[in-house]
Motif scaffolding. Structure first.
Motif, PDB file in Angstrom:
ATOM      1  N   ASP A  38       0.804  -1.225   0.000  1.00 22.15           N
ATOM      2  CA  ASP A  38       0.000   0.000   0.000  1.00 22.15           C
ATOM      3  C   ASP A  38       0.833   1.268   0.000  1.00 22.15           C
ATOM      4  OD1 ASP A  38       1.074  -0.152   2.534  1.00 22.15           O
ATOM      5  OD2 ASP A  38      -0.794   0.356   3.575  1.00 22.15           O
ATOM      6  N   TRP A  44       2.030   3.263  -2.311  1.00 21.64           N
ATOM      7  CA  TRP A  44       1.505   4.332  -3.166  1.00 21.64           C
ATOM      8  C   TRP A  44      -0.012   4.436  -3.097  1.00 21.64           C
ATOM      9  CZ3 TRP A  44       5.765   1.391  -4.743  1.00 21.64           C
ATOM     10  CH2 TRP A  44       6.952   2.119  -4.879  1.00 21.64           C
ATOM     11  N   SER A  45      -0.709   3.315  -3.036  1.00 15.40           N
ATOM     12  CA  SER A  45      -2.171   3.374  -3.051  1.00 15.40           C
ATOM     13  C   SER A  45      -2.727   4.111  -1.835  1.00 15.40           C
ATOM     14  CB  SER A  45      -2.764   1.966  -3.134  1.00 15.40           C
ATOM     15  OG  SER A  45      -2.364   1.185  -2.018  1.00 15.40           O
ATOM     16  N   SER A  46      -1.989   4.111  -0.738  1.00 18.54           N
ATOM     17  CA  SER A  46      -2.452   4.814   0.458  1.00 18.54           C
ATOM     18  C   SER A  46      -2.060   6.285   0.476  1.00 18.54           C
ATOM     19  CB  SER A  46      -1.899   4.132   1.714  1.00 18.54           C
ATOM     20  OG  SER A  46      -0.476   4.253   1.771  1.00 18.54           O
ATOM     21  N   SER A  92      -6.899  10.258  -4.990  1.00 21.27           N
ATOM     22  CA  SER A  92      -7.845   9.218  -5.407  1.00 21.27           C
ATOM     23  C   SER A  92      -7.904   9.052  -6.919  1.00 21.27           C
ATOM     24  CB  SER A  92      -9.235   9.530  -4.856  1.00 21.27           C
ATOM     25  OG  SER A  92      -9.677  10.812  -5.296  1.00 21.27           O
ATOM     26  N   TYR A 151      -5.625   8.941  -8.964  1.00 16.25           N
ATOM     27  CA  TYR A 151      -4.494   8.182  -9.488  1.00 16.25           C
ATOM     28  C   TYR A 151      -4.411   6.755  -8.937  1.00 16.25           C
ATOM     29  CZ  TYR A 151      -2.285  12.199 -11.766  1.00 16.25           C
ATOM     30  OH  TYR A 151      -1.999  13.236 -12.600  1.00 16.25           O
ATOM     31  N   ARG A 152      -5.291   6.386  -8.052  1.00 12.10           N
ATOM     32  CA  ARG A 152      -5.103   5.105  -7.378  1.00 12.10           C
ATOM     33  C   ARG A 152      -5.333   3.903  -8.287  1.00 12.10           C
ATOM     34  NH1 ARG A 152      -7.864   7.045  -1.672  1.00 12.10           N
ATOM     35  NH2 ARG A 152      -6.123   8.419  -1.090  1.00 12.10           N
ATOM     36  N   ASP A 153      -6.073   4.088  -9.381  1.00 12.64           N
ATOM     37  CA  ASP A 153      -6.320   2.976 -10.293  1.00 12.64           C
ATOM     38  C   ASP A 153      -5.246   2.834 -11.365  1.00 12.64           C
ATOM     39  OD1 ASP A 153      -8.625   2.255  -8.958  1.00 12.64           O
ATOM     40  OD2 ASP A 153      -9.926   3.467 -10.248  1.00 12.64           O
ATOM     41  N   ARG A 205       0.310  -0.277  -7.635  1.00 15.77           N
ATOM     42  CA  ARG A 205      -0.575  -1.010  -6.730  1.00 15.77           C
ATOM     43  C   ARG A 205      -0.324  -2.496  -6.910  1.00 15.77           C
ATOM     44  NH1 ARG A 205      -2.378   0.387 -11.389  1.00 15.77           N
ATOM     45  NH2 ARG A 205      -3.779  -0.958 -12.594  1.00 15.77           N
ATOM     46  N   CYS A 207       4.601   9.990  -7.194  1.00 13.75           N
ATOM     47  CA  CYS A 207       5.125   8.683  -6.773  1.00 13.75           C
ATOM     48  C   CYS A 207       6.479   8.825  -6.091  1.00 13.75           C
ATOM     49  CB  CYS A 207       5.229   7.744  -7.975  1.00 13.75           C
ATOM     50  SG  CYS A 207       3.654   7.115  -8.582  1.00 13.75           S
TER      51      CYS A 207
END
Length: 415
Positions: A37, A39-41, A45, A47-49, A53, A164
């Motif tokens: 997690d 980067w996903s955390s 929002s 960019y999370r997809d 990940r 990132c």
């Protein structure tokens, strides 16, 4: 420091009485397996997809192209952990989380996080593994973004790439190193595609105590400007001004040297030191070290036995071929002068380098464990260090095991 003072420092550092003269190690080259997690955390929002990940898919075919894996998930078989980011896919491999496994078990097969030692990616578990390995402190290079964050420079959306890089650095400082009591030493990344932004990121991290930044040993191999061009001057100036060490891991140019396209990987693995030799000579003639006498370079996992000849050859070219080679265009002093003043090597499997220590320079080398990579010496680093340099005088042993690293990185140890 006198030999008696060195022995006292070694004792205070945790050396086992009567067992060895090697004090506890400060390793300047280990690695972290980034948590799922990271980067996903942290990313916005939107960019999370598409940002980095972890997803679970079957193992696919893996090929190694120079320093880059080419692979896609398979369609059947057990699921393994895959990093997904824009168009890039990369499986988490046993090869980079090898601690605790026998050589015949260490392959490029994909694994899950449950199939690696927690010390690969959890900071407190890492410290526990360091305790098992006679290691006081550890500087960790990245794995997934590659050794200087090349991955982010290669992606299309540079706004996302910058986020990132910053997310990695925030995680490195606040979470990986934050509660370690100084035992985990922060090493940050920069946006390689913009030298001014790289300088700003160096300064941002220096303000919170970071003293090390990852950089490519051969930026032109990444399609970036050379160190001769002046392009990187803002970055080098920021590093010199803040006391930030430029740390270049072997393979951070992505390409490797190979004499033939059908040569086995053993050939390129044996020749990998050529990357660092090319980088060092490039710096010695570039004028960068002359213009910034406070700038420090560190070559990680490059070993050290090749250094004396590289210096001898560079000095001879500087003297013998000065008329046509432009050897003195940017380098008014012999190249070796800049090496001994500003450059540090790093080793963990190099008895030749120790045999040539008077020419490598006892003040110019550091030690590493390379945990948790296949080359690493965990949990036997104390025995390896004793075998390699435990026969030297106590002051030299202390400098190699920890003293030079403490000085280079400004660590609050042994004060």
């Amino acid at each position: 420091m006198s030999p008696s003072d060195t022995l006292a420092a070694a004792s205070a550092a945790g050396t086992t009485p009567g067992a060895t003269t090697v004090p506890r190690i400060v390793s300047v080259d280990d690695h972290v397996v980034e948590p799922p997690d990271l980067w996903s955390s942290r990313l916005p929002s939107r960019y999370r997809d598409i940002g980095p990940r972890i997803e679970y898919h079957p193992q696919g075919e893996v090929t190694l192209d120079g320093g880059t894996y080419r692979e896609r998930p398979g369609t059947e078989g057990r699921n393994v952990a895959w990093w997904m980011y824009e168009d890039h896919t990369y499986s988490v491999k046993r090869l980079i989380a090898a601690a605790g496994y026998r050589p015949e078990e260490i392959t490029t097969d994909g694994i899950t996080y449950d199939e690696m030692r927690p010390g690969c990616w959890q900071p407190q578990a890492r410290i526990a593994d360091m305790e098992m390995n006679h290691t006081d402190a550890s500087l960790c290079f990245p794995n997934y973004p590659r050794f200087c964050g090349q991955l982010f420079a290669e992606r299309n959306d540079k706004e996302l790439s910058l986020l990132c890089v910053q997310a990695y650095n925030d995680w490195m400082v606040d979470e990986w190193c934050g509660d370690s009591g100084g035992r985990l030493i922060p090493l940050c990344l920069v946006p390689l595609w913009d030298a001014e932004m790289a300088a700003a990121e160096v300064r941002r991290n220096a303000e919170r105590g970071v003293r090390a930044v990852a950089f490519s040993e051969l930026p032109t191999w990444l399609g970036l400007p050379s160190i001769h061009s002046g392009h990187w001057d803002p970055f080098f100036a920021a590093c010199a001004e803040t006391g930030t060490v430029v740390c270049m891991h072997i393979g951070s140019g992505t390409r490797t040297v190979s004499p033939a396209p059908d040569a086995p990987d053993a050939v390129t693995a044996s020749l990998i030191f050529c990357n660092s030799a090319a980088s060092l000579i490039d710096f010695l003639f570039s004028g960068v070290l002359h213009r910034w006498p406070d700038l420090k370079l560190m070559y990680a996992e490059a070993q050290i036995g090749w250094i004396p000849y590289a210096l001898e050859r560079a000095d001879d070219v500087w003297e013998t071929h000065q008329g046509w080679s432009e050897a003195r265009r940017n380098t008014p002093e012999p190249p070796s002068h800049y090496y001994y003043r500003q450059v540090y090597g790093c080793f963990f499997k190099d008895s030749v380098g120790i045999d040539l220590l008077d020419r490598v320079g006892v003040d110019n080398i550091t030690f590493e464990t390379d945990y948790p990579h296949a080359d690493g010496t965990w949990p036997d680093t104390e025995a390896v260090a004793t075998r390699l340099f435990g026969h030297l005088d106590p002051e030299a042993v202390y400098k190699i095991a920890r003293g030079n690293a403490i000085k280079l990185l400004g660590l609050d140890f042994d004060q």
